[in-house]
Design an enzyme around this catalytic site. Structure first.
Site: not given
Ligand SMILES: *Cc1c(COP(=O)(O)O)cnc(C)c1O
Length: 324
Positions: A56, A81, A207, A211, A213, A307
């Site tokens: 990130k 988060s 994922e 979750g 989605d 990650s």
């Protein structure tokens, strides 16, 4: 409706120049044990060894380094988060601007502490009750701050794409590539680099099973919203893909797969015991999916994006010793 400006590979190339000398060029590691287990050649791009412990930093630093004078003076606000919070706080400090971060009440203590340690001003919200995006927007309006969201922003996506760019530059084209998926900043950025540098590579987003989605969205063709999923993969507890990330994922990704918490724990244990790496649960999504795919990867050259590595050491010890 405003028209979206989607980033392209050129933007990833520009981002790579901006972050050079600030972000680490992280190592690509291999493991004979896993290669033998899968009969394939795996390449782990180790963003757990990135500054602040996750990819990130790439997207946040790229976005903040594009601010003009006035934006820098007033500062940045973000909601996260955890890892994006630390990334924004560290990037802001390096660029000499104030940072306000909206974080959930149950964010890992290590992530809250690190964000404060980088000089970030932390505002806490209830993950299951409050709307963090609204809180972030209100703070931005009230104090003239620039909002940099964790994934749904062209400069964030372009920055995240630099990790995959480095991987392909180092190891050449791959047959398959497994990338963790939350809101899709990492996956869409990786997709831009994959299509430019290894166009025939099969690209998967992964994922948490509870979750999915992104999988539903990918397969149905429209963005599906879900309640905050319960999973140990706290970096991928997102409720929906972004307006910018979704169209890139639909266009450039081959499929979205899932992994269970138990599979993630199994991979954390593997990384720690065989590769001497501390990887957070979300960082294990790629390897978990590759292992589940198993025989289909035989003889292939496979990329796995690891990650991040930010996990409370106590929590880490508890997880890796369950049924251990
Ligand atoms: C944020 C994060 C992800 C998911 O990234 P998105 O861009 O939201 O899809 C995956 N792994 C880690 C460690 C993260 O911090």
């Amino acid at each position: 409706m405003t028209t979206l400006s989607l980033p392209a590979f050129d933007d990833v190339v520009a981002a790579a120049k901006r972050i050079e000398g600030f972000a680490h060029r992280t190592p690509v590691l291999t493991s004979r044990t896993i290669n033998e287990e899968l009969g394939a050649q795996l390449f782990f791009k180790c963003e757990n060894l990135q500054r602040m412990g996750a990819f990130k930093f790439r997207g946040a630093f790229n976005a903040l380094s594009k601010f003009d004078e006035g934006q820098r003076r007033r500062g940045v606000v973000s909601f996260s988060s955890g890892n994006h919070a630390q990334a924004v706080a560290l990037s802001a400090r390096l660029l000499g601007m104030p940072a306000t971060i909206v974080m959930p009440h149950d964010a890992p203590a290590v992530k809250v502490a690190a964000t404060k340690g980088y000089g970030g001003n932390v505002v806490i919200y209830d993950r299951y009750k409050d709307d963090r995006e609204q809180i972030g927007r209100e703070l931005a309006d009230k104090h003239g701050l620039t909002l940099i969201p964790p994934y749904d922003h062209p400069d964030v996506i372009a920055g995240q794409g630099t990790a995959a760019k480095e991987l392909f530059e180092e190891v050449g084209p791959l047959d398959a590539f497994f990338v963790p998926l939350g809101g899709g900043g990492l996956l869409s950025g990786s997709a831009l680099s994959t299509r430019a540098l290894s166009p025939d590579c099969t690209l998967y987003g992964i994922e948490p099973e509870t979750g999915n989605d992104g999988q539903q969205s990918f397969r149905s063709g429209k963005i599906v919203h879900i309640d905050t999923p319960k999973t140990i993969a706290d970096g991928a507890q997102t409720q929906h893909l972004g307006e910018h990330t979704f169209p890139i994922i639909r266009r450039d990704v081959d499929d979205v797969l899932t992994a269970s918490d138990a599979e993630l724990v199994e991979c954390m244990r593997f990384f720690a015991s065989r590769m001497k790496l501390v990887v957070e649960p979300t960082g294990c999504l790629g390897l978990a999916a590759a292992r589940r795919m198993g025989a289909a990867l035989k003889g292939k050259r496979v990329g796995v994006l690891v990650s991040g590595g930010n996990v409370d050491i106590q929590k880490f010890a508890e997880l890796v010793t369950i049924n251990g």
